[in-house]
Design a protein around this motif. Sequence first.
Motif, mmCIF file in Angstrom:
data_model
loop_
_atom_site.group_PDB
_atom_site.id
_atom_site.type_symbol
_atom_site.label_atom_id
_atom_site.label_comp_id
_atom_site.label_asym_id
_atom_site.label_seq_id
_atom_site.Cartn_x
_atom_site.Cartn_y
_atom_site.Cartn_z
ATOM 1 N N GLY A 156 0.833 -1.184 0.000
ATOM 2 C CA GLY A 156 0.000 0.000 0.000
ATOM 3 C C GLY A 156 0.870 1.238 0.000
ATOM 4 O O GLY A 156 2.103 1.156 -0.016
ATOM 5 N N GLY A 157 0.247 2.410 0.047
ATOM 6 C CA GLY A 157 1.004 3.657 0.008
ATOM 7 C C GLY A 157 1.895 3.870 1.205
ATOM 8 O O GLY A 157 2.869 4.628 1.128
ATOM 9 N N GLY A 158 1.609 3.222 2.311
ATOM 10 C CA GLY A 158 2.442 3.337 3.494
ATOM 11 C C GLY A 158 3.254 2.092 3.773
ATOM 12 O O GLY A 158 3.757 1.899 4.878
ATOM 13 N N GLY A 159 3.369 1.224 2.766
ATOM 14 C CA GLY A 159 4.154 0.007 2.922
ATOM 15 C C GLY A 159 3.375 -1.179 3.443
ATOM 16 O O GLY A 159 3.952 -2.220 3.779
ATOM 17 N N GLU A 160 2.025 -1.074 3.511
ATOM 18 C CA GLU A 160 1.216 -2.181 4.017
ATOM 19 C C GLU A 160 1.351 -3.414 3.125
ATOM 20 O O GLU A 160 1.520 -3.305 1.930
ATOM 21 N N ASN A 161 1.232 -4.573 3.738
ATOM 22 C CA ASN A 161 1.314 -5.837 3.015
ATOM 23 C C ASN A 161 -0.033 -6.106 2.344
ATOM 24 O O ASN A 161 -0.992 -6.532 2.990
ATOM 25 N N HIS A 162 -0.104 -5.848 1.054
ATOM 26 C CA HIS A 162 -1.365 -5.958 0.324
ATOM 27 C C HIS A 162 -1.889 -7.398 0.327
ATOM 28 O O HIS A 162 -3.075 -7.637 0.557
ATOM 29 N N HIS A 163 -1.015 -8.335 0.057
ATOM 30 C CA HIS A 163 -1.439 -9.736 -0.019
ATOM 31 C C HIS A 163 -1.998 -10.223 1.312
ATOM 32 O O HIS A 163 -3.048 -10.869 1.367
ATOM 33 N N GLU A 164 -1.322 -9.904 2.377
ATOM 34 C CA GLU A 164 -1.774 -10.344 3.687
ATOM 35 C C GLU A 164 -3.168 -9.817 3.996
ATOM 36 O O GLU A 164 -4.031 -10.538 4.501
ATOM 37 N N LEU A 165 -3.416 -8.562 3.663
ATOM 38 C CA LEU A 165 -4.717 -7.959 3.947
ATOM 39 C C LEU A 165 -5.823 -8.533 3.070
ATOM 40 O O LEU A 165 -6.995 -8.505 3.434
ATOM 41 N N SER A 166 -5.459 -9.051 1.890
ATOM 42 C CA SER A 166 -6.479 -9.633 1.020
ATOM 43 C C SER A 166 -7.059 -10.917 1.608
ATOM 44 O O SER A 166 -8.168 -11.308 1.281
ATOM 45 N N MET A 178 -8.964 -5.325 8.940
ATOM 46 C CA MET A 178 -8.221 -5.666 7.725
ATOM 47 C C MET A 178 -8.948 -5.152 6.489
ATOM 48 O O MET A 178 -8.319 -4.660 5.549
ATOM 49 N N LEU A 179 -10.273 -5.243 6.484
ATOM 50 C CA LEU A 179 -11.040 -4.705 5.365
ATOM 51 C C LEU A 179 -10.867 -3.194 5.258
ATOM 52 O O LEU A 179 -10.762 -2.645 4.153
ATOM 53 N N LYS A 180 -10.824 -2.528 6.382
ATOM 54 C CA LYS A 180 -10.614 -1.080 6.390
ATOM 55 C C LYS A 180 -9.259 -0.732 5.773
ATOM 56 O O LYS A 180 -9.153 0.185 4.938
ATOM 57 N N ARG A 181 -8.229 -1.466 6.148
ATOM 58 C CA ARG A 181 -6.891 -1.205 5.616
ATOM 59 C C ARG A 181 -6.794 -1.592 4.143
ATOM 60 O O ARG A 181 -6.084 -0.951 3.371
ATOM 61 N N LEU A 182 -7.530 -2.639 3.750
ATOM 62 C CA LEU A 182 -7.548 -3.025 2.337
ATOM 63 C C LEU A 182 -8.203 -1.921 1.508
ATOM 64 O O LEU A 182 -7.730 -1.591 0.415
ATOM 65 N N ALA A 183 -9.264 -1.327 2.012
ATOM 66 C CA ALA A 183 -9.922 -0.223 1.307
ATOM 67 C C ALA A 183 -8.995 0.982 1.176
ATOM 68 O O ALA A 183 -9.037 1.711 0.176
ATOM 69 N N GLN A 184 -8.141 1.199 2.161
ATOM 70 C CA GLN A 184 -7.168 2.292 2.081
ATOM 71 C C GLN A 184 -6.187 2.057 0.937
ATOM 72 O O GLN A 184 -5.817 2.991 0.215
ATOM 73 N N ILE A 185 -5.776 0.799 0.752
ATOM 74 C CA ILE A 185 -4.896 0.471 -0.369
ATOM 75 C C ILE A 185 -5.625 0.670 -1.687
ATOM 76 O O ILE A 185 -5.063 1.196 -2.654
ATOM 77 N N ASP A 186 -6.899 0.275 -1.730
ATOM 78 C CA ASP A 186 -7.683 0.468 -2.954
ATOM 79 C C ASP A 186 -7.747 1.944 -3.329
ATOM 80 O O ASP A 186 -7.599 2.309 -4.505
ATOM 81 N N ARG A 187 -7.962 2.809 -2.345
ATOM 82 C CA ARG A 187 -8.036 4.242 -2.622
ATOM 83 C C ARG A 187 -6.673 4.803 -3.014
ATOM 84 O O ARG A 187 -6.577 5.707 -3.853
ATOM 85 N N PHE A 188 -5.622 4.262 -2.410
ATOM 86 C CA PHE A 188 -4.268 4.657 -2.815
ATOM 87 C C PHE A 188 -4.035 4.344 -4.288
ATOM 88 O O PHE A 188 -3.512 5.180 -5.036
ATOM 89 N N HIS A 189 -4.442 3.171 -4.732
ATOM 90 C CA HIS A 189 -4.297 2.811 -6.145
ATOM 91 C C HIS A 189 -5.101 3.761 -7.035
ATOM 92 O O HIS A 189 -4.615 4.218 -8.080
ATOM 93 N N LEU A 190 -6.320 4.066 -6.635
ATOM 94 C CA LEU A 190 -7.151 4.944 -7.457
ATOM 95 C C LEU A 190 -6.640 6.380 -7.457
ATOM 96 O O LEU A 190 -6.872 7.129 -8.415
#
Length: 442
Positions: free
Chosen positions: A313-323, A331-343
């Motif tokens: 993610g934008g802050g170095g979060e482990n994307h695979h682990e959160l999926s 975990m869903l909240k943090r996954l959504a943060q990665i989704d918004r970072f991508h967008l």
Amino acid sequence: MSAHPFRLSRRHVLRGLGVSLTLPLLDVMKETQAAPSKFKPLQRSGAAHPRAVFCYVPNGVNILEWMPKDEGVDYTLSPTLKTLEKHKSDFTVFTGLGHPASDGGHAGADTWLTAADLDATPGKDYRNSVSADQVIAAKHGEETRFPSLQLSDQSGTGSALHSHTLSFDRNGTPLPAENSPRRLFDRLFVPESSADREATLKRYALRKSILDSVQEETKRLGKRLGKSDREKLAQYYQSVRETETRVDRLTNWVDVPKPEVSDQDLQLDSQPGNAHDRPMWLDVMLELSYLAMITDTTRVISFEWSREAGGFGGGGENHHELSHHGGDAEMLKRLAQIDRFHLQRLNRFLDFLSETSEGEGCMLDQTMILFGSGMNSGEGGEHSPKNLPILVAGGKSLGVRHSGHVAHDPDKHPPLSNLLLSMIQKTGVEADRFADSTSTLV
């Protein structure tokens, strides 16, 4: 005591007992975060051409915050899609689409643009087919230095079921991806010296000689084989012929000057595998994609933002682990943060294209962008090939009419190939079918 404050970068690692571990993002690192890119789009491009860009994110998304609750042109943007609010009229969200032949899981990148049933061939545990981007490149690539570009955060092709590329030729052979911004810039825009030119021509001549020898040996061998083996050899021969064609094309472009492009404000040393660099690396690869298209160096780009079972993610979060969230709210909240970072990265790319005039409109009007994933991590992290997160942006001058949110029944599993066929046709390729398509969508 030193007057200089203590600073620490994410590139620091802890080393001990032969093991290296990247540090987590600490408060002391905030001062060392790289500055955002200063790259600015150009005011106007040259001639208008149909273009297609395929942007892939792995591991699915938080579908609960991705999917809009209503449909149609006047739909309400979901919490995640609200990131693209300024471009709402320039994209369509598709829900309910999937790959009926896919088994799901982390083979999503292998089949996202091919729709192949990877184990459909008896006696083979993996067999892919041509990807949609290469169908388009076969037509438009004749007019550009590079028929297509393959980009990824991992170089090369990867391995079966964990591909580093989205692109496969007509025999299902993976096309290697580039992950270094500096190497990509040099390949696209740095002029070659006379010594480089001679070395390049010698290298191409050697490849051509090897291919000639392989073809002669293939012909001799084919005369002594049975029907099944001759068919396999014919496919191999076709692959060799396509490689020969690519070498011939490269040779013809050696004496054509590359576009003059400055590397100012391009963060070419950003590292794809470094969590600290993740925002800058994505941005510079999209900047180089923009420059490749505005100079008409290529019209077709596939970009795997991270390989499956990986990513940050934008802050170095482990994307695979959160999926693999299992429905866990945090975990869903943090996954959504990665989704918004991508967008956010996609939104910036759309800004470039919409702010650059071209013909009677802008570059975005001539460029279709497919963004999404080859899996749906669902409500419980199940990694399904159904109801994939998909959106298409741009392409208005190519005949794309954006319809807001187009919802399909995920249980009926309409094929994503219908959308891929639509994109193929919108670029001017005459085709009435692609993979398992049954109709068109845009």
